[in-house]
Write a protein that holds these residues in place. Structure first.
Motif, PDB file in Angstrom:
ATOM      1  N   GLY A 180      -3.480   0.865  -3.501  1.00 15.69           N
ATOM      2  CA  GLY A 180      -3.098  -0.501  -3.205  1.00 15.69           C
ATOM      3  C   GLY A 180      -2.520  -1.092  -4.475  1.00 15.69           C
ATOM      4  N   GLU A 206      -7.245   2.476  -6.518  1.00 20.28           N
ATOM      5  CA  GLU A 206      -7.621   3.437  -5.476  1.00 20.28           C
ATOM      6  C   GLU A 206      -9.074   3.812  -5.695  1.00 20.28           C
ATOM      7  OE1 GLU A 206      -8.318   6.938  -5.793  1.00 20.28           O
ATOM      8  OE2 GLU A 206      -8.227   6.892  -7.989  1.00 20.28           O
ATOM      9  N   MET A 229      -5.592  -2.862  -1.620  1.00 20.01           N
ATOM     10  CA  MET A 229      -4.696  -3.940  -2.045  1.00 20.01           C
ATOM     11  C   MET A 229      -5.482  -5.126  -2.580  1.00 20.01           C
ATOM     12  SD  MET A 229      -1.520  -3.951   0.711  1.00 20.01           S
ATOM     13  CE  MET A 229      -2.559  -3.976   2.178  1.00 20.01           C
ATOM     14  N   ALA A 257      -6.628   0.570   3.305  1.00 21.55           N
ATOM     15  CA  ALA A 257      -5.452   0.026   2.635  1.00 21.55           C
ATOM     16  C   ALA A 257      -5.690  -1.417   2.226  1.00 21.55           C
ATOM     17  CB  ALA A 257      -4.238   0.125   3.560  1.00 21.55           C
ATOM     18  N   TYR A 270       0.853  -1.185   0.000  1.00 19.47           N
ATOM     19  CA  TYR A 270       0.000   0.000   0.000  1.00 19.47           C
ATOM     20  C   TYR A 270       0.885   1.230   0.000  1.00 19.47           C
ATOM     21  CZ  TYR A 270      -3.615   3.379   1.250  1.00 19.47           C
ATOM     22  OH  TYR A 270      -4.492   4.459   1.245  1.00 19.47           O
TER      23      TYR A 270
END
Length: 218
Positions: free
Chosen positions: A168, A184, A201, A197, A161
């Motif tokens: 991510g 994002e 990811m 985060a 991140y």
């Protein structure tokens, strides 16, 4: 932004010392012929190797590989293509790449979000194999970030991140191809708050998983 891999190495040929005398000259001549034959065979092999793709991929995939996928439609609802261009190789011929980005607009039905993908394909070059170069690209792509390994994705993969850009990301190596995907998204239409985060990811990993699955079907 994916940075171009470093330039390849070089080799210096050293001159052999001359022989002296008639007998020595014959011996040197025979030896020279054998060396030339060996160098000739090795040179052909080296030339074939250098011209080889360096792995399973002879060119970087296009952005169209990602477009129309269920994951992209889900993460970036009503997306438009914001970037679809080759990576500048600065004149190098042993590698190529494609950079892509999809974003929402004011007319999109989903929350403000974007997905970025980069494909970097490496071929063989003097002193470096394509797969080794792709492995270095993966490491370079994630440098300066704390990474976590992702199992079961390509030949190797890591995710992280970026707290600065709030993206991510994941980098995957599949043979001589490095795939980078970042995601994002905002939690409101005014784009004042970003998703967590972990969610960022997870989104990037899901994009990469679908890319790898598509590649394996081709």
């Amino acid at each position: 932004m994916v940075q171009p891999p470093p330039p390849g190495g070089s080799a210096t040929l050293h001159e052999e010392p001359r022989g002296s005398g008639r007998g020595c000259a014959v011996a040197v001549l025979v030896s020279a012929v054998l060396v030339l034959v060996l160098l000739g065979c090795g040179g052909v092999g080296l030339l074939v190797w250098l011209r080889g793709p360096g792995g399973d991929y002879a060119e970087a995939p296009p952005c169209a590989l990602v477009e129309g996928s269920g994951v992209l439609d889900q993460l970036v609802k009503g997306y438009v293509t914001d970037l679809d261009a080759p990576v500048d190789t600065q004149g190098a011929t042993w590698w190529d790449g494609t950079q892509c980005r999809w974003t929402t607009t004011e007319d999109s039905p989903g929350m403000p979000s974007s997905v970025s993908v980069a494909f970097i394909r490496s071929g063989n070059r003097f002193g470096h194999g394509g797969e080794a170069s792709a492995r270095a690209d993966l490491k370079r792509e994630s440098e300066d970030n704390a990474t976590t390994a992702v199992t079961g994705l390509g030949d190797e993969a890591v995710r992280w991140y970026d707290a600065t850009t709030l993206h991510g990301c994941v980098a995957v190596r599949k043979s001589n191809l490095m795939i980078s995907a970042c995601y994002e998204a905002s939690t409101d239409f005014s784009a004042t708050r970003e998703v967590s985060a972990e969610e960022a990811m997870d989104g990037a990993v899901s994009v990469a998983q679908e890319i790898v699955a598509t590649l394996e079907q081709e």
